[in-house]
Scaffold this motif. Sequence first.
Motif, PDB file in Angstrom:
ATOM      1  N   CYS A  10       0.804  -1.208  -0.087  1.00 27.53           N
ATOM      2  CA  CYS A  10      -0.013   0.038  -0.303  1.00 27.53           C
ATOM      3  C   CYS A  10       0.782   1.347   0.190  1.00 27.53           C
ATOM      4  N   GLY A  11       1.847   1.098   0.694  1.00 25.46           N
ATOM      5  CA  GLY A  11       2.924   2.498   0.499  1.00 25.46           C
ATOM      6  C   GLY A  11       3.470   2.637  -0.505  1.00 25.46           C
ATOM      7  N   VAL A  12       3.902   1.586  -1.313  1.00 28.71           N
ATOM      8  CA  VAL A  12       4.447   1.908  -2.561  1.00 28.71           C
ATOM      9  C   VAL A  12       3.326   2.400  -3.509  1.00 28.71           C
ATOM     10  N   CYS A  13       2.126   1.621  -3.189  1.00 25.01           N
ATOM     11  CA  CYS A  13       1.132   2.070  -4.539  1.00 25.01           C
ATOM     12  C   CYS A  13       0.995   3.505  -4.462  1.00 25.01           C
ATOM     13  N   GLY A  14       0.852   4.231  -3.104  1.00 25.59           N
ATOM     14  CA  GLY A  14       0.522   5.588  -3.017  1.00 25.59           C
ATOM     15  C   GLY A  14       1.519   6.464  -3.640  1.00 25.59           C
ATOM     16  N   LEU A  15       2.800   5.968  -4.191  1.00 27.39           N
ATOM     17  CA  LEU A  15       3.800   6.472  -4.616  1.00 27.39           C
ATOM     18  C   LEU A  15       3.676   6.572  -6.270  1.00 27.39           C
ATOM     19  N   VAL A  16       2.779   5.843  -6.610  1.00 26.53           N
ATOM     20  CA  VAL A  16       2.629   5.309  -8.363  1.00 26.53           C
ATOM     21  C   VAL A  16       1.876   6.593  -8.912  1.00 26.53           C
ATOM     22  N   GLY A  17       2.625   7.071  -9.912  1.00 23.78           N
ATOM     23  CA  GLY A  17       1.883   7.999 -10.792  1.00 23.78           C
ATOM     24  C   GLY A  17       2.413   7.888 -12.242  1.00 23.78           C
ATOM     25  N   SER A  18       1.675   8.493 -13.322  1.00 22.29           N
ATOM     26  CA  SER A  18       1.983   8.332 -14.607  1.00 22.29           C
ATOM     27  C   SER A  18       2.320   9.814 -15.337  1.00 22.29           C
ATOM     28  N   ARG A  19       3.088  10.320 -15.555  1.00 23.01           N
ATOM     29  CA  ARG A  19       3.456  11.482 -16.048  1.00 23.01           C
ATOM     30  C   ARG A  19       3.964  11.660 -17.497  1.00 23.01           C
ATOM     31  N   ALA A  20       4.910  10.885 -17.916  1.00 22.20           N
ATOM     32  CA  ALA A  20       5.540  10.893 -19.110  1.00 22.20           C
ATOM     33  C   ALA A  20       5.819   9.382 -19.476  1.00 22.20           C
ATOM     34  N   SER A  21       6.712   9.207 -20.537  1.00 23.08           N
ATOM     35  CA  SER A  21       6.866   7.773 -20.807  1.00 23.08           C
ATOM     36  C   SER A  21       7.768   7.133 -20.032  1.00 23.08           C
ATOM     37  N   ALA A  22       7.418   6.051 -19.753  1.00 25.32           N
ATOM     38  CA  ALA A  22       8.118   5.111 -18.625  1.00 25.32           C
ATOM     39  C   ALA A  22       9.071   3.937 -19.357  1.00 25.32           C
ATOM     40  N   GLN A  23       9.859   3.557 -18.449  1.00 26.16           N
ATOM     41  CA  GLN A  23      10.811   2.464 -18.883  1.00 26.16           C
ATOM     42  C   GLN A  23       9.914   1.044 -18.522  1.00 26.16           C
ATOM     43  N   SER A  24       8.981   0.442 -19.420  1.00 26.82           N
ATOM     44  CA  SER A  24       8.115  -0.552 -18.947  1.00 26.82           C
ATOM     45  C   SER A  24       8.816  -1.946 -18.465  1.00 26.82           C
ATOM     46  N   PHE A  25       8.088  -2.723 -18.002  1.00 31.31           N
ATOM     47  CA  PHE A  25       8.575  -3.855 -17.334  1.00 31.31           C
ATOM     48  C   PHE A  25       9.086  -4.673 -18.372  1.00 31.31           C
ATOM     49  N   ASP A  26       8.384  -4.793 -19.434  1.00 30.50           N
ATOM     50  CA  ASP A  26       8.663  -5.634 -20.626  1.00 30.50           C
ATOM     51  C   ASP A  26       9.697  -5.218 -21.645  1.00 30.50           C
ATOM     52  N   LEU A  27      10.711  -4.166 -21.119  1.00 27.55           N
ATOM     53  CA  LEU A  27      11.880  -3.897 -21.770  1.00 27.55           C
ATOM     54  C   LEU A  27      12.968  -4.722 -21.982  1.00 27.55           C
ATOM     55  N   ALA A  28      12.949  -5.333 -20.704  1.00 27.16           N
ATOM     56  CA  ALA A  28      14.075  -6.412 -20.577  1.00 27.16           C
ATOM     57  C   ALA A  28      13.477  -7.871 -20.291  1.00 27.16           C
ATOM     58  N   GLY A  29      14.106  -8.801 -20.667  1.00 27.89           N
ATOM     59  CA  GLY A  29      13.871 -10.159 -20.389  1.00 27.89           C
ATOM     60  C   GLY A  29      13.309 -10.899 -21.713  1.00 27.89           C
ATOM     61  N   THR A  30      14.212 -11.764 -22.404  1.00 32.16           N
ATOM     62  CA  THR A  30      13.625 -12.615 -23.489  1.00 32.16           C
ATOM     63  C   THR A  30      12.589 -13.448 -22.973  1.00 32.16           C
TER      64      THR A  30
END
Length: 342
Positions: A10-30
């Motif tokens: 819950c503490g981390v969820c409170g920090l989440v926001g989206s303001r610009a292009s992100a480096q998404s999870f699926d950029l790495a890992g075949t």
Amino acid sequence: MARVAAIVLCGVCGLVGSRASAQSFDLAGTRAKGMAGAFVAVADDGTATWWNPAGISNTLIFDGVADFRHDSVIDWQHTPVVNETPGSRTSQIGAAVAVPPLGFSYYRVRQTGIEPPTAEAVRGRQDPAKAPLARSLLTQQFGVTLAQSLGDYVVVGATLRVVHGTVGTAVAAFDDPDPGLDAAADVDGPSATTGDVDLGVLARAGRMRLGFAARNLTAPTFHAADGAGWQVSRLARVGVAVVSEAERGGRQVWTVAADADLAADVTPFGRRRDVAAGVERWFTRRVGIRGGVSASTIDAARPAASFGGSVAVSTGVFVEGQATAGSDRAPKGWGLSLHVQY
């Protein structure tokens, strides 16, 4: 222990926001992308340092991955306002090592995209919009990951990263994004170095795994030569996985997983907030196959399908490949990796 995990989540969820292009999870890992990105609750190889820091507790004594991925999206259907063809590319090369409870990683990520025109159409004007700009963000990321058990069922982890970013800018054509994307990637723009942190939680009960991960918690911003900022926005994702009993050597024969983004990523084609489902099956510990599907739950769905495989070239050494294809405005790409585990 469950209460502790809930407080962290819950503490981390409170920090989440989206303001610009992100480096998404699926950029790495075949391997992860071969399951369409349903990997937050799986995360049992070196790429857990990117996907879910708590996941390095799932690896064997040593797990190392050298990884390369490339994705692109080109939309040849012009917008109704201006004769513009948007496009974007992402590429990543990196290496990660997990030696529980520690992990070490280096990722070199380049994101390039076409910005919207800087002026709207005005009645009577012959130039309805200024030429669009192509911008490229190149980041080099050095990370150290640490995981800590909270009892028998819950693990928390964090990846601390030093990030060096460079933003290049070039003018793009309305009808063909490729030259602009190439030019922006070749420009050596202003650079800056900053820190960032990712957090993860993994809960295990029998064959069930629940995962939560948050990326880019400091939301670092890098600036172009014209002063424009490129902010790497915060992202968060939850996942669930059901696995078989572990065979000799610690590997699960089969895995079924699903993930869901909690925050939206901004792309040249609109926002994305993905859900993904994937499966993996191993045969005789030497050959593995996997596949999955993903789609956005906001704006256009833009579904995509992924598939991949692993082949052992010697004991504990695997070559892995992956490919993704999808509808218009969905990422299309491929990846290769060398995976070593003991």
